[in-house]
Design a protein around this motif. Structure first.
Motif, PDB file in Angstrom:
ATOM      1  N   ARG A  14     -68.249 -33.504 -12.885  1.00  0.00           N
ATOM      2  CA  ARG A  14     -69.381 -33.935 -13.708  1.00  0.00           C
ATOM      3  C   ARG A  14     -68.980 -33.883 -15.182  1.00  0.00           C
ATOM      4  O   ARG A  14     -68.290 -32.965 -15.601  1.00  0.00           O
ATOM      5  CB  ARG A  14     -70.555 -32.977 -13.524  1.00  0.00           C
ATOM      6  CG  ARG A  14     -71.232 -33.043 -12.201  1.00  0.00           C
ATOM      7  CD  ARG A  14     -72.287 -31.984 -12.178  1.00  0.00           C
ATOM      8  NE  ARG A  14     -73.165 -32.086 -11.039  1.00  0.00           N
ATOM      9  CZ  ARG A  14     -74.410 -31.639 -11.038  1.00  0.00           C
ATOM     10  NH1 ARG A  14     -74.902 -31.041 -12.107  1.00  0.00           N
ATOM     11  NH2 ARG A  14     -75.148 -31.756  -9.965  1.00  0.00           N
ATOM     12  N   GLY A  19     -69.236 -38.862 -14.925  1.00  0.00           N
ATOM     13  CA  GLY A  19     -68.348 -38.054 -14.106  1.00  0.00           C
ATOM     14  C   GLY A  19     -67.049 -38.760 -13.785  1.00  0.00           C
ATOM     15  O   GLY A  19     -66.864 -39.940 -14.081  1.00  0.00           O
ATOM     16  N   ASN A 102     -77.862 -38.307 -14.385  1.00  0.00           N
ATOM     17  CA  ASN A 102     -78.376 -37.394 -13.355  1.00  0.00           C
ATOM     18  C   ASN A 102     -78.146 -37.961 -11.952  1.00  0.00           C
ATOM     19  O   ASN A 102     -77.795 -37.220 -11.027  1.00  0.00           O
ATOM     20  CB  ASN A 102     -79.867 -37.110 -13.572  1.00  0.00           C
ATOM     21  CG  ASN A 102     -80.111 -36.219 -14.762  1.00  0.00           C
ATOM     22  OD1 ASN A 102     -79.241 -35.464 -15.179  1.00  0.00           O
ATOM     23  ND2 ASN A 102     -81.300 -36.314 -15.325  1.00  0.00           N
ATOM     24  N   HIS A 105     -74.593 -37.435 -11.014  1.00  0.00           N
ATOM     25  CA  HIS A 105     -74.365 -36.032 -10.648  1.00  0.00           C
ATOM     26  C   HIS A 105     -74.879 -35.745  -9.233  1.00  0.00           C
ATOM     27  O   HIS A 105     -74.205 -35.059  -8.451  1.00  0.00           O
ATOM     28  CB  HIS A 105     -75.016 -35.101 -11.673  1.00  0.00           C
ATOM     29  CG  HIS A 105     -74.344 -35.140 -13.013  1.00  0.00           C
ATOM     30  ND1 HIS A 105     -74.855 -34.473 -14.100  1.00  0.00           N
ATOM     31  CD2 HIS A 105     -73.213 -35.749 -13.449  1.00  0.00           C
ATOM     32  CE1 HIS A 105     -74.057 -34.678 -15.143  1.00  0.00           C
ATOM     33  NE2 HIS A 105     -73.057 -35.455 -14.768  1.00  0.00           N
TER      34      HIS A 105
END
Length: 135
Positions: A14, A19, A102, A105
């Motif tokens: 991440r 990432g 998000n 992730h």
């Protein structure tokens, strides 16, 4: 996947803006597996750039965390860079959209779970070293 999952290790790191997905062949002398990994990650990069997330859907299922948000992204909202690295390849995902970061992730976490012992969480400071990157 066109390569052997057991012959590789997947690293999911991440970062603050997305990432890094790195796939390394365990036997660095296995040129065939390395070529297959690189071909696969290049194909993923192209598919994702075109908004096609069917690959992860086929492997991990429709309900994979983060995937719906990634599918809904508009062209250009997620930058995906491909790099050859020693004994494998990596994809670097970046977005300025916090919701998409998000989602990336969540998607990474789901892949860590699905790939079992052949996947590991990476660390951002390891990625920044770049000593394994081949230009």
């Amino acid at each position: 996947m066109p390569f052997s999952l057991k012959a590789t290790t997947h690293y999911f790191t991440r970062t603050k803006d997305g990432g890094v997905q790195r796939v390394i062949v365990k036997d660095a002398s296995d040129a065939q597996q390395i070529a297959l990994v690189r071909e696969h990650l290049r194909a993923i990069q192209q598919q994702f750039r075109n908004g096609d997330f069917s690959g992860p859907t086929h492997i991990h299922g429709q309900a994979m965390p983060g995937l719906a948000e990634l599918k809904a992204a508009k062209p250009g909202q997620i930058e995906i860079e491909y790099k050859d690295v020693h004994a494998g390849a990596e994809l670097i995902y970046r977005s300025a959209d916090k919701m998409l970061v998000n989602a990336l992730h969540e998607w990474f976490d789901a892949q860590l779970s699905d790939h079992g012992p052949n996947a590991k969480a990476g660390h951002e400071h390891h990625h920044n070293a770049r000593d394994m990157t081949m230009q």
